[in-house]
Design an enzyme around this catalytic site. Structure first.
Site, PDB file in Angstrom:
ATOM      1  N   CYS A 290       0.803  -1.233   0.000  1.00 51.50           N
ATOM      2  CA  CYS A 290       0.000   0.000   0.000  1.00 51.50           C
ATOM      3  C   CYS A 290       0.832   1.278   0.000  1.00 51.50           C
ATOM      4  CB  CYS A 290      -0.929  -0.011   1.205  1.00 51.50           C
ATOM      5  SG  CYS A 290      -2.081  -1.381   1.175  1.00 51.50           S
TER       6      CYS A 290
HETATM    7  N1  NAD Z   1      -2.942  -6.249   2.005  1.00 52.85           N
HETATM    8  C1  NAD Z   1      -3.407  -5.199   2.658  1.00 52.85           C
HETATM    9  O1  NAD Z   1      -3.167  -5.048   3.828  1.00 52.85           O
HETATM   10  C2  NAD Z   1      -4.281  -4.158   1.972  1.00 52.85           C
HETATM   11  C3  NAD Z   1      -4.846  -3.162   2.769  1.00 52.85           C
HETATM   12  C4  NAD Z   1      -5.676  -2.236   2.167  1.00 52.85           C
HETATM   13  C5  NAD Z   1      -5.915  -2.301   0.790  1.00 52.85           C
HETATM   14  N2  NAD Z   1      -5.325  -3.262   0.037  1.00 52.85           N
HETATM   15  C6  NAD Z   1      -5.648  -3.301  -1.396  1.00 52.85           C
HETATM   16  O2  NAD Z   1      -6.478  -4.426  -1.651  1.00 52.85           O
HETATM   17  C7  NAD Z   1      -6.194  -4.963  -2.944  1.00 52.85           C
HETATM   18  C8  NAD Z   1      -5.847  -6.445  -2.823  1.00 52.85           C
HETATM   19  O3  NAD Z   1      -4.670  -6.565  -2.052  1.00 52.85           O
HETATM   20  P1  NAD Z   1      -4.204  -7.930  -1.415  1.00 52.85           P
HETATM   21  O4  NAD Z   1      -3.140  -7.580  -0.438  1.00 52.85           O
HETATM   22  O5  NAD Z   1      -5.349  -8.747  -0.961  1.00 52.85           O
HETATM   23  O6  NAD Z   1      -3.555  -8.645  -2.705  1.00 52.85           O
HETATM   24  P2  NAD Z   1      -3.118 -10.187  -2.826  1.00 52.85           P
HETATM   25  O7  NAD Z   1      -2.078 -10.228  -3.878  1.00 52.85           O
HETATM   26  O8  NAD Z   1      -2.835 -10.750  -1.473  1.00 52.85           O
HETATM   27  O9  NAD Z   1      -4.428 -10.910  -3.347  1.00 52.85           O
HETATM   28  C9  NAD Z   1      -4.996 -10.660  -4.579  1.00 52.85           C
HETATM   29  C10 NAD Z   1      -5.611 -11.945  -5.101  1.00 52.85           C
HETATM   30  O10 NAD Z   1      -6.243 -11.646  -6.342  1.00 52.85           O
HETATM   31  C11 NAD Z   1      -6.052 -12.760  -7.221  1.00 52.85           C
HETATM   32  N3  NAD Z   1      -6.278 -12.311  -8.580  1.00 52.85           N
HETATM   33  C12 NAD Z   1      -5.464 -11.604  -9.381  1.00 52.85           C
HETATM   34  N4  NAD Z   1      -6.061 -11.393 -10.567  1.00 52.85           N
HETATM   35  C13 NAD Z   1      -7.280 -11.976 -10.512  1.00 52.85           C
HETATM   36  C14 NAD Z   1      -8.350 -12.120 -11.421  1.00 52.85           C
HETATM   37  N5  NAD Z   1      -8.299 -11.581 -12.644  1.00 52.85           N
HETATM   38  N6  NAD Z   1      -9.438 -12.781 -11.017  1.00 52.85           N
HETATM   39  C15 NAD Z   1      -9.493 -13.334  -9.774  1.00 52.85           C
HETATM   40  N7  NAD Z   1      -8.515 -13.244  -8.879  1.00 52.85           N
HETATM   41  C16 NAD Z   1      -7.412 -12.572  -9.241  1.00 52.85           C
HETATM   42  C17 NAD Z   1      -4.647 -13.203  -6.909  1.00 52.85           C
HETATM   43  O11 NAD Z   1      -4.421 -14.527  -7.335  1.00 52.85           O
HETATM   44  C18 NAD Z   1      -4.601 -13.061  -5.393  1.00 52.85           C
HETATM   45  O12 NAD Z   1      -5.022 -14.234  -4.733  1.00 52.85           O
HETATM   46  C19 NAD Z   1      -5.075  -4.108  -3.521  1.00 52.85           C
HETATM   47  O13 NAD Z   1      -5.637  -3.086  -4.304  1.00 52.85           O
HETATM   48  C20 NAD Z   1      -4.444  -3.497  -2.281  1.00 52.85           C
HETATM   49  O14 NAD Z   1      -3.816  -2.269  -2.564  1.00 52.85           O
HETATM   50  C21 NAD Z   1      -4.527  -4.206   0.605  1.00 52.85           C
END
Ligand code: NAD
Length: 452
Positions: A290
Site C-alpha cells: 500500500c
Molecule cells: N494487504 C493489505 O493489507 C491491503 C490493505 C488495504 C488495501 N489493500 C488493497 O487491496 C487490494 C488487494 O490486495 P491484497 O493484499 O489482498 O492482494 P493479494 O495479492 O494478497 O491478493 C490478490 C488476489 O487476487 C487474485 N487475482 C489476481 N487477478 C485476478 C483475477 N483476474 N481474477 C481473480 N482473482 C485474481 C490473486 O491470485 C490473489 O489471490 C489491492 O488493491 C491493495 O492495494 C490491501
C-alpha cells in the site's frame, strides 16, 4: 438469486436479500484482503463463494487449508462447514447477488498504475453479469477508476445491461456499482476489522444504499460518501498521509543522528501532547502493497489535470533513500571496528516489511540485501515467516533462512524488521556488532549497538 424483473423491485429485492442474509456474496481475489472478507461474510451467515485465478489457492481452500499465516486452517474448515467454497469457475458469478473485487493494484516497471488485474477481472465478470446485481470494487486505486475503467467494461456485456446512475431512470436492465476501500492495518490486533468504519460510495443513491446494507451486515459503522471517486480518494488520502509523515520522521531521524539526538525519545515525548500530534516512526524504508505504491496512483492521475503532487514525490524520494542510509550505516559501523563491508558476514534479521507479519511485498529488506551483496558482503537472513526468499517482481535472491543461534560468527547483525520472536538482549550480548534500524534494542545497553 434475484427473480424479480420490475425496475424498483430489483433494488428492494436485493436489499431485502442482503438484510435477511439470503444474498449470495462472491469475493474475487482471495488474498490478504479478499480471504478474510469472505470469512467475515461466511461468519455472518451469508452464502459465500470465493473466486481466484490462482488454482493453488483454490485447491488449498477446497482442501480446508490456508496460505495466510494469521488465518489458521481451522478457520477455513469452519467456513467450509458454513458453506464457503472457492472456485476458479467464473460462470458461477451469475449466481451471486453481490460481487466484491479485491484484486491487486501494483505499479508497473515505469512506476505507473498497473490496472490489468482490475480490467481482467471486469472482463471476467461482464459475460456473467445480471440485472439487479451489486458490484463493489475494493482495490486501492486513483479517483475515477470505478466510473472510467470498471463500469465501461461491465457495460460492454453485449446484453444491454447498464450501471444504474443518478441520471438514469430505474430500468429493469440495470446493475449497481460502488467503490469501498479496504482500510485494514495488517498485524494490528488492537482493532477488530469490523470496528474499522467502512467508507462506501455508490454510482447512485441505490448503489450506496445497497453497499451500506452489504457492509453494514459485517462492519459496525458504514460511512456513505457521495460518489465512488470520493471513496477512492479517501483511501489515497489516508495512505499519502502516512507516506508523507513517515518521510518527515525519516528525514528528522537523519538530522537527529547527525545532531546526536535520539529521535525515538523525541517522538515519545512529543506523543504526550494530547492533541494535534500523531506519532509516526522512522525505519529502513517503506514496504508493503500500500504505502510505497498507492501515492503514485494519484500522482499519475494528477498529470491528467496538469498537476504535480510535490509532497508525494518528495516523500517518495526520502523514503526510497532509506535502504541506502542503512547500508552506509552498516559500512561505517564495520569501519569503526576496522572491517570493510566487502567480505563481511552480515546476518539480517526480519525480511517482512513489517513486524510480525508474513508479507514480503516491496520490503526494504530486499533492497538492503541487494545493496549489501553488491558491495561484496556475505549476507544471511533470518525471518520466522519466510523459510525461503525466491523470486519476486523486482528481485531474484534465492536465499534460505538460517537459524539465529551462534550470532558471534557474524561481523554484523542487522535488525531490519523487529519481529517479536527475537531475544534482542541475547543478540546484543553475543554479537560483535548490532545495527538497529527499528529501535528494537531500546533499553538494552551495549557498546556494540549502532542505532541508525
Ligand atoms: N494487504 C493489505 O493489507 C491491503 C490493505 C488495504 C488495501 N489493500 C488493497 O487491496 C487490494 C488487494 O490486495 P491484497 O493484499 O489482498 O492482494 P493479494 O495479492 O494478497 O491478493 C490478490 C488476489 O487476487 C487474485 N487475482 C489476481 N487477478 C485476478 C483475477 N483476474 N481474477 C481473480 N482473482 C485474481 C490473486 O491470485 C490473489 O489471490 C489491492 O488493491 C491493495 O492495494 C490491501
Amino acid at each position: 438469486m434475484i427473480t424479480c424483473t420490475s425496475a424498483a423491485g430489483l433494488f428492494s429485492e436485493l436489499k431485502t436479500r442482503i438484510e435477511t442474509r439470503q444474498a449470495q456474496v462472491g469475493v474475487i481475489g482471495l488474498g490478504y484482503v479478499g480471504l478474510p472478507l469472505a470469512l467475515l461474510y461466511t461468519e455472518a451467515k451469508f452464502r459465500v463463494t470465493g473466486f481466484d485465478i490462482d488454482q493453488h489457492k483454490v485447491a488449498t481452500l477446497t482442501s480446508g487449508g490456508s496460505y495466510i499465516y494469521r488465518i489458521p486452517s481451522t478457520e477455513i474448515e469452519a467456513a467450509r462447514l458454513q458453506g464457503f467454497c472457492a472456485t476458479a469457475n467464473f460462470s458461477k458469478l451469475t449466481e451471486m447477488d453481490a460481487i466484491i473485487i479485491c484484486v491487486p493494484t501494483p505499479l508497473d516497471e515505469y512506476r505507473e498504475p498497473d490496472l490489468s488485474f482490475i480490467t481482467n477481472t471486469s472482463r471476467a465478470i461482464a459475460p456473467y453479469l445480471r440485472a439487479g446485481q451489486l458490484v463493489v470494487l475494493e482495490s486501492t486505486t486513483y479517483p475515477g477508476t470505478t466510473e472510467e475503467v470498471l463500469v465501461p467494461i461491465l457495460e460492454g456485456n453485449g446484453r444491454g445491461l447498464k450501471a444504474a446512475r443518478a441520471t438514469t431512470a430505474n430500468g429493469e436492465d440495470e446493475f449497481f456499482v460502488a467503490f469501498s476501500p479496504e482500510r485494514e492495518d495488517p498485524g494490528n490486533d488492537s482493532i477488530a476489522r469490523r470496528d474499522i468504519p467502512k467508507v462506501v460510495g455508490g454510482l447512485n443513491s441505490q448503489a450506496s444504499e445497497l453497499g451500506g446494507a452489504l457492509y453494514g451486515s459485517i462492519f459496525n459503522r458504514v460511512v456513505p460518501v457521495s460518489s465512488p471517486a470520493v471513496a477512492e480518494m479517501t483511501k489515497l488520502l489516508e495512505n499519502i498521509y502516512r507516506c508523507v509523515n513517515i518521510a518527515l520522521v525519516n528525514e528528522l531521524k537523519l538530522l537527529s543522528l547527525r545532531m546526536g539526538l535520539d529521535i525515538w525519545e523525541v517522538i515519545e515525548a512529543a506523543s504526550t501532547k494530547p492533541f494535534g500530534f500523531q506519532p509516526f516512526y522512522p525505519g529502513p524504508g517503506l514496504g508493503g502493497h500500500c504505502i510505497p505504491v498507492d501515492p503514485y496512483y494519484l500522482s499519475w492521475k494528477a498529470k491528467e489535470w496538469d498537476f504535480q503532487t510535490r509532497f508525494i514525490e518528495l516523500a517518495g524520494e526520502i523514503n526510497s533513500a532509506m535502504p541506502y542510509h542503512v547500508v552506509s550505516s552498516v559500512s561505517r559501523a564495520l569501519n569503526q571496528q576496522g572491517k570493510p563491508l566487502k567480505g563481511a558476514k552480515v546476518l539480517l534479521l526480519g525480511v517482512a516489511y513489517k513486524k510480525d507479519i508474513d508479507d514480503l511485498r516491496e520490503s526494504p529488506a530486499l533492497t538492503i540485501i541487494e545493496l549489501l551483496q553488491k558491495d561484496g558482503a556475505q549476507v544471511s537472513y533470518n525471518d520466522p515467516y519466510f523459510p525461503l526468499i525466491g523470486k519476486g517482481r523486482h528481485y531474484d535472491l534465492q536465499m534460505k533462512c538460517v537459524p539465529v543461534d551462534d550470532v558471534s560468527k557474524y561481523d554484523c547483525v542487522l535488525i531490519v524488521t523487529d519481529h517479536s520472536d527475537y531475544d534482542y538482549a541475547w543478540i546484543v550480548q553475543h554479537a560483535s556488532l548490532v545495527v538497529d534500524t527499528r529501535n528494537a534494542t531500546r533499553g538494552i545497553q551495549g557498546d556494540n549497538i549502532v542505532r541508525c
